[in-house]
Design a protein around this motif. Sequence first.
Motif, short mmCIF file in Angstrom:
data_model
loop_
_atom_site.label_atom_id
_atom_site.label_comp_id
_atom_site.label_asym_id
_atom_site.label_seq_id
_atom_site.Cartn_x
_atom_site.Cartn_y
_atom_site.Cartn_z
N TRP A 104 23.98 13.77 29.40
CA TRP A 104 22.66 13.20 29.13
C TRP A 104 22.32 13.17 27.63
N ALA A 105 23.10 13.87 26.82
CA ALA A 105 22.78 14.02 25.39
C ALA A 105 23.42 12.90 24.57
N ARG A 106 23.00 11.68 24.85
CA ARG A 106 23.56 10.52 24.13
C ARG A 106 23.13 10.50 22.67
N THR A 107 21.97 11.06 22.40
CA THR A 107 21.44 11.10 21.03
C THR A 107 21.01 12.53 20.70
N ALA A 108 20.56 12.73 19.48
CA ALA A 108 20.18 14.07 19.04
C ALA A 108 18.93 14.58 19.73
N GLN A 109 18.13 13.67 20.30
CA GLN A 109 16.92 14.08 21.01
C GLN A 109 17.04 13.71 22.47
N ALA A 110 16.59 14.62 23.33
CA ALA A 110 16.62 14.37 24.77
C ALA A 110 15.35 13.65 25.19
N PRO A 111 15.40 12.90 26.27
CA PRO A 111 14.17 12.31 26.82
C PRO A 111 13.18 13.42 27.20
N ASN A 143 25.39 17.38 20.80
CA ASN A 143 23.98 17.04 20.96
C ASN A 143 23.31 17.94 22.00
N ALA A 144 23.99 18.12 23.14
CA ALA A 144 23.42 18.94 24.21
C ALA A 144 23.23 20.38 23.75
N ALA A 145 24.23 20.93 23.05
CA ALA A 145 24.12 22.32 22.57
C ALA A 145 22.93 22.48 21.64
N ARG A 146 22.71 21.51 20.75
CA ARG A 146 21.59 21.62 19.80
C ARG A 146 20.24 21.49 20.52
N VAL A 147 20.16 20.58 21.47
CA VAL A 147 18.91 20.42 22.21
C VAL A 147 18.57 21.70 22.97
N ILE A 148 19.55 22.25 23.68
CA ILE A 148 19.31 23.46 24.48
C ILE A 148 18.94 24.63 23.57
N ALA A 149 19.68 24.81 22.49
CA ALA A 149 19.40 25.90 21.56
C ALA A 149 18.02 25.73 20.94
N ALA A 169 36.72 24.53 21.61
CA ALA A 169 35.35 24.81 22.00
C ALA A 169 34.63 25.61 20.92
N ARG A 170 35.31 26.57 20.33
CA ARG A 170 34.70 27.34 19.23
C ARG A 170 34.38 26.43 18.05
N GLU A 171 35.29 25.53 17.74
CA GLU A 171 35.06 24.60 16.63
C GLU A 171 33.87 23.69 16.93
N ALA A 172 33.78 23.23 18.17
CA ALA A 172 32.67 22.35 18.54
C ALA A 172 31.34 23.09 18.48
N LEU A 173 31.32 24.36 18.88
CA LEU A 173 30.10 25.15 18.81
C LEU A 173 29.69 25.41 17.36
#
Length: 325
Positions: A104-111, A143-149, A169-173
Amino acid sequence: MTRLTHQDILGIRRTRGASVLLFVTDRCPVGCAHCSVDSRPDSPRITDFRLFEGIVEGIAGLPDTTMVGISGGEPFVERRGLGLAVRGLTEAGKDVVIYTSGFWARTAQAPPWIDEVLERCAAIYLSTDAHHVAGQGPERFGNAARVIAGHGIPIVVQAIDEGDTLERAREALAAALGPRWERHAELVPTHGVAHGRGARLYGPGGRLAGREFGPCDIVDATVIRYDGRVTVCCNESVIMGAGPPGLSRNCADAAEVRQAVEDFRADDFFRLLGSVGPGALTSLPEYQDLADRRFSSICGLCWEMTKRRAPGRDPRLAALAALTS
């Protein structure tokens, strides 16, 4: 609002009766090759919302249940159903944990509706690996990780421990959350499951004699599907309709959902599978021939035992369950 770590969640899941899993849809747009339930973009989803509302009501009315996991498929394809479930369950005092791919995290902001759902959650399990990246690209995970955090919600990243997946995964985080990403997220290695499409990638494990199997760690994980099917465990094949009838029950309203969950929790046979394991039960006369038969998984042994169960309560199992509780 409660916030839960992975260890908190494991502790609750291992407490009999403290949690259930709500399976809100078969549908998923990602199409990972390793999917354990063969979810597809056109798979079935909620059509009977009156029934679904009853299911949520039934779960909300379980007095000992403190935590509800929500999975699928991909829960976030069910905007109406997911919102209904999360609101109903949290307003009933349940902690909610959602399992998602982050598609669902197509962009930096979620609906806004997704922000509203996330804000009510105690934790989010976010999956990533080569299969997810192939299906939706690498950007959505970040995007999803940033929104959730951004909501201050603990993130549990699940990644299959194969090849360089964990390092990626560590690099992506780190790219998403910075070098101190561990303040926001945990990385939990998992393994591939030989169910659904995953059966083509992951063959059965080594074969053990029936008597060698110890306790089952998922027999307490009662699952309620969006269509009213309640299963005693979270075995993916059972959730999708396979296995002997004794492992599931079809329910039509809130009262039937509560009764099915409570019956499975009180069942002496299933309580023993979780405490001493099916291997110990092969000493009983009706299962003795299974002691030396070899099975590729504990589920195969459980299914064979379940098929042989006589109707009604077995006083021997009741006595054994009382001794091991």
